[in-house]
Design a protein around this motif. Structure first.
Motif, mmCIF file in Angstrom:
data_model
loop_
_atom_site.group_PDB
_atom_site.id
_atom_site.type_symbol
_atom_site.label_atom_id
_atom_site.label_comp_id
_atom_site.label_asym_id
_atom_site.label_seq_id
_atom_site.Cartn_x
_atom_site.Cartn_y
_atom_site.Cartn_z
ATOM 1 N N LEU A 215 0.810 -1.223 0.000
ATOM 2 C CA LEU A 215 0.000 0.000 0.000
ATOM 3 C C LEU A 215 0.842 1.272 0.000
ATOM 4 C CD1 LEU A 215 -2.704 -0.992 2.650
ATOM 5 C CD2 LEU A 215 -2.917 -1.040 0.159
ATOM 6 N N LYS A 216 2.161 1.129 0.103
ATOM 7 C CA LYS A 216 3.023 2.295 0.203
ATOM 8 C C LYS A 216 2.785 3.247 -0.983
ATOM 9 C CE LYS A 216 7.193 1.454 1.673
ATOM 10 N NZ LYS A 216 8.619 1.048 1.675
ATOM 11 N N GLY A 217 2.404 4.485 -0.670
ATOM 12 C CA GLY A 217 2.202 5.484 -1.723
ATOM 13 C C GLY A 217 0.891 5.370 -2.466
ATOM 14 N N LYS A 218 0.048 4.409 -2.088
ATOM 15 C CA LYS A 218 -1.236 4.227 -2.775
ATOM 16 C C LYS A 218 -2.356 4.949 -2.025
ATOM 17 C CE LYS A 218 -0.921 -0.149 -5.309
ATOM 18 N NZ LYS A 218 0.516 -0.333 -5.324
ATOM 19 N N GLN A 219 -3.229 5.593 -2.791
ATOM 20 C CA GLN A 219 -4.407 6.206 -2.197
ATOM 21 C C GLN A 219 -5.571 5.222 -2.289
ATOM 22 O OE1 GLN A 219 -4.965 9.923 -4.337
ATOM 23 N NE2 GLN A 219 -3.867 11.054 -2.747
ATOM 24 N N HIS A 220 -6.258 5.054 -1.178
ATOM 25 C CA HIS A 220 -7.412 4.156 -1.169
ATOM 26 C C HIS A 220 -8.316 4.542 -0.001
ATOM 27 C CE1 HIS A 220 -6.395 1.788 2.419
ATOM 28 N NE2 HIS A 220 -5.138 2.039 2.086
ATOM 29 N N ALA A 221 -9.544 4.067 -0.061
ATOM 30 C CA ALA A 221 -10.489 4.359 1.020
ATOM 31 C C ALA A 221 -11.035 3.064 1.615
ATOM 32 C CB ALA A 221 -11.629 5.212 0.476
ATOM 33 N N LEU A 222 -10.271 1.992 1.507
ATOM 34 C CA LEU A 222 -10.748 0.703 1.996
ATOM 35 C C LEU A 222 -10.559 0.599 3.513
ATOM 36 C CD1 LEU A 222 -9.359 -1.633 -0.822
ATOM 37 C CD2 LEU A 222 -11.686 -0.796 -0.526
ATOM 38 N N PRO A 223 -11.558 0.081 4.227
ATOM 39 C CA PRO A 223 -11.492 0.017 5.698
ATOM 40 C C PRO A 223 -10.696 -1.193 6.193
ATOM 41 C CG PRO A 223 -13.614 -0.805 4.940
ATOM 42 C CD PRO A 223 -12.860 -0.380 3.715
ATOM 43 N N PHE A 224 -9.401 -1.146 6.019
ATOM 44 C CA PHE A 224 -8.561 -2.278 6.386
ATOM 45 C C PHE A 224 -8.464 -2.454 7.903
ATOM 46 C CE2 PHE A 224 -6.490 -1.816 2.108
ATOM 47 C CZ PHE A 224 -6.741 -3.093 1.683
ATOM 48 N N LYS A 225 -8.313 -3.703 8.334
ATOM 49 C CA LYS A 225 -7.952 -4.052 9.699
ATOM 50 C C LYS A 225 -6.534 -4.626 9.655
ATOM 51 C CE LYS A 225 -12.710 -5.173 11.048
ATOM 52 N NZ LYS A 225 -12.875 -4.137 12.075
ATOM 53 N N LYS A 226 -5.894 -4.736 10.815
ATOM 54 C CA LYS A 226 -4.514 -5.215 10.858
ATOM 55 C C LYS A 226 -4.420 -6.559 11.569
ATOM 56 C CE LYS A 226 -0.819 -2.875 11.222
ATOM 57 N NZ LYS A 226 0.330 -2.031 11.675
ATOM 58 N N VAL A 227 -3.476 -7.376 11.109
ATOM 59 C CA VAL A 227 -3.154 -8.633 11.768
ATOM 60 C C VAL A 227 -1.644 -8.801 11.695
ATOM 61 C CG1 VAL A 227 -3.440 -10.036 9.670
ATOM 62 C CG2 VAL A 227 -3.698 -11.112 11.914
ATOM 63 N N GLY A 228 -1.077 -9.483 12.694
ATOM 64 C CA GLY A 228 0.368 -9.649 12.711
ATOM 65 C C GLY A 228 1.069 -8.318 12.887
ATOM 66 N N LYS A 229 2.283 -8.216 12.326
ATOM 67 C CA LYS A 229 3.068 -6.986 12.482
ATOM 68 C C LYS A 229 2.771 -5.952 11.402
ATOM 69 C CE LYS A 229 6.947 -9.329 14.752
ATOM 70 N NZ LYS A 229 8.367 -9.727 14.639
ATOM 71 N N GLY A 230 2.443 -6.424 10.190
ATOM 72 C CA GLY A 230 2.270 -5.449 9.115
ATOM 73 C C GLY A 230 1.333 -5.893 8.014
ATOM 74 N N THR A 231 0.424 -6.808 8.307
ATOM 75 C CA THR A 231 -0.525 -7.294 7.300
ATOM 76 C C THR A 231 -1.860 -6.584 7.475
ATOM 77 O OG1 THR A 231 0.520 -9.454 7.120
ATOM 78 C CG2 THR A 231 -1.793 -9.323 6.489
ATOM 79 N N VAL A 232 -2.477 -6.198 6.367
ATOM 80 C CA VAL A 232 -3.818 -5.600 6.419
ATOM 81 C C VAL A 232 -4.786 -6.534 5.705
ATOM 82 C CG1 VAL A 232 -2.958 -3.237 6.574
ATOM 83 C CG2 VAL A 232 -3.416 -4.222 4.327
ATOM 84 N N TYR A 233 -6.037 -6.491 6.144
ATOM 85 C CA TYR A 233 -7.037 -7.394 5.557
ATOM 86 C C TYR A 233 -8.411 -6.757 5.630
ATOM 87 C CZ TYR A 233 -8.727 -8.607 10.261
ATOM 88 O OH TYR A 233 -9.280 -8.560 11.514
#
Length: 533
Positions: A215-233
């Motif tokens: 996702l680095k540098g990407k624009q988005h409006a998705l409501p991500f949640k986090k798991v682990g150290k750096g994963t979004v879902y």
């Protein structure tokens, strides 16, 4: 609401149970193109060039690269036995894993951890004009969409029915058999696929989560949640690969590619190749030898069109895909909506082969009215809903402008699939097709059984990162692939193919008589093929 005309569908099923049709159905051919990143043992992207034992990426028949030097692509020829295609895929995987040293094959569609897009090496195809063109096309993709998007991997499933079938089919429908009629019938199948292809990411989507680095540098409006150290879902996502975040193009969203007639499809695709893009005009396209892309138009070449399905005709040397379609019609269709199956070492399973056969045959047998703009928009919106929240029990799709839940729509669809499966079982003296339909029906009844559901549950149960799971699977599959026994082509056979491919690349390079600027200018200046040309 659009419903299957059951009486017409059942009449066609009954007609196809004749000995002649059954013999033709036995000769359905399919092939696979499986993409996979090469990774280091620590899970980072391999920076090494395409390994020499794998041959020339330009000319090898079964092992090449896609966007990146690190993005392998394995290709199988058309076969009328799914078991043979699977054994061919196993052979390729074994040879590759035995010849890339400590490197492994990434088992997920969404890429591994990549801290900088500059670390995604663009594929190199040698110094011939055609090799340089392939590289410049990829430089254009990098400039237009970013390299990270191009590091996404998928599986393409190629499907064709034999000439004997199309002759019988034309006769059954009171038409005169011709290549033009076969293409029209393939488009009927494609239209129904477009209406129903939301089912593919639901059943086979396996990318509900991704590495935060993507996702680095990407624009988005998705409501991500986090798991682990750096994963979004996303809790109900099935295939982020197929979402607007993944392998799509906003520039192409204005294109209204039509699947009603071959002529119209070709015209619209050619128009996109010849329509200047304000967004991409900033990149040089050969001025004073500076190639940041092949052209400043909406798409550089036809392959840049992002679509969940494509009508295909094998091309001759330097022939444009649209010209091949005009000259020789549709030879097969390419299903492009499949994520890599993370629960298979080779990225796809026998059950998938069998269900896709059923699904595509059913799409042909269902009546298929032409798609208007509203229906195409509805199909796109259904697809987007399923890739982002397909496992949401409250999800409503649109069918002919009316709301319908995914399970309710599937209830009627699977009645048609059961009949198509019975037909294919009869043709092949098996029960595999019915079994495959039953397996997929269970996923509709219980979303937790889908690949996306299973993968996300694994991450959440252990608070595990996508990258950690991917590396665990890569290590397990490395050992599994090494244990494969060669079936169709052994190590010596692949080594011989590599030698032949290098010789073929040298011949192409030696045969060049034009400078690159002239070669590119001539390629785009060539008049488009016309019917009977």
């Amino acid at each position: 609401m659009l419903t299957v005309d059951s009486s017409r569908f059942e009449a066609r099923i009954a007609a196809l149970k004749s000995p002649e049709f059954l013999a033709a159905l036995k000769d359905i051919k399919r092939g696979v193109e499986r993409e996979a990143l090469r990774i280091n043992p620590n899970g980072t992207l391999a920076q090494t060039p395409h390994p020499k034992p794998l041959g020339s990426a330009l000319t090898h028949d079964s092992i090449t690269t896609d966007f990146s030097e690190s993005l392998l692509e394995f290709i199988t020829p058309p076969e009328n036995s799914a078991a043979k295609t699977i054994s061919q895929l196993k052979d390729i995987h074994k040879f590759v894993i035995d010849n890339i040293g400590e490197e492994q094959i990434w088992p997920l569609s969404m890429p591994c951890f990549i801290d900088d897009e500059a670390h995604i090496p663009i594929a190199y195809f040698g110094e011939s004009n055609v090799g340089k063109m392939k590289r410049v096309y990829r430089i254009g993709l990098k400039n237009r969409y970013g390299s990270m998007m191009q590091a996404i991997a998928g599986v393409h499933f190629n499907f064709s029915l034999p000439e004997t079938f199309w002759k019988l089919w034309a006769e059954l429908n009171g038409k005169e058999h011709s290549q033009e009629q076969t293409s029209a019938d393939y488009f009927g199948l494609i239209r129904n696929y477009r209406r129903l292809c939301w089912l593919i990411p639901y059943l086979y989507g396996a990318s509900p989560a991704l590495c935060g680095s993507f996702l680095k540098g990407k624009q988005h409006a998705l409501p991500f949640k986090k798991v682990g150290k750096g994963t979004v879902y996303m809790p109900y996502a099935t295939s982020l690969r197929m979402s607007d975040l993944g392998y799509t193009s906003a520039e192409q969203s204005s294109l209204k590619i039509c699947y009603n007639k071959l002529d119209n499809y070709v015209t619209l695709l050619r128009d996109a190749m010849n329509t200047p893009s304000s967004r991409f005009s900033q990149f040089a396209a050969g001025e004073e030898g500076n190639y940041q892309q092949l052209s400043r138009n909406i798409i550089q070449i036809e392959n840049e069109l992002y679509s969940p399905i494509r009508p295909k005709q094998p091309t001759k040397s330097m022939e444009k895909p649209t010209d091949a379609l005009v000259r020789r019609g549709i030879s097969y269709i390419e299903v492009r909506a499949l994520d890599v199956n993370p629960f298979s070492a080779i990225g796809i399973s026998q059950t998938q082969f069998d269900f896709l056969d059923v699904f595509l045959v059913a799409c042909l047998l269902m009546p298929s009215a032409e798609l208007d703009e509203a229906q195409l928009k509805e199909a796109k919106e259904n697809m987007n809903k399923v890739v982002l929240e397909g496992r949401n029990p409250d999800l409503l799709l649109q069918n002919g402008g009316e709301n319908i839940s995914l399970p309710n729509w599937c209830a009627s669809l699977f009645k048609s699939f059961e009949q198509a499966a019975e037909l294919l079982d009869l043709a092949n003296d098996t029960s595999r097709y019915t079994q495959a339909v039953n397996v997929e029906a269970e996923k509709v009844a219980d979303p937790a059984l889908t690949p996306s559901g299973k993968l996300l549950a694994t991450l959440l149960e252990s608070d595990k990162d996508n990258g950690v799971l991917g590396l665990e699977l890569a290590q397990a599959y490395q050992a599994e692939m090494k244990s494969f026994e060669y079936t169709d082509t052994d190590a010596a056979g692949f080594a011989a193919q590599a030698d032949v491919s290098f010789a073929a690349q040298k011949e192409i390079e030696a045969a060049d008589v034009k400078d690159f600027d002239t070669f590119i200018r001539d390629y785009f200046a060539e008049a488009p093929a016309k019917k009977n040309a």
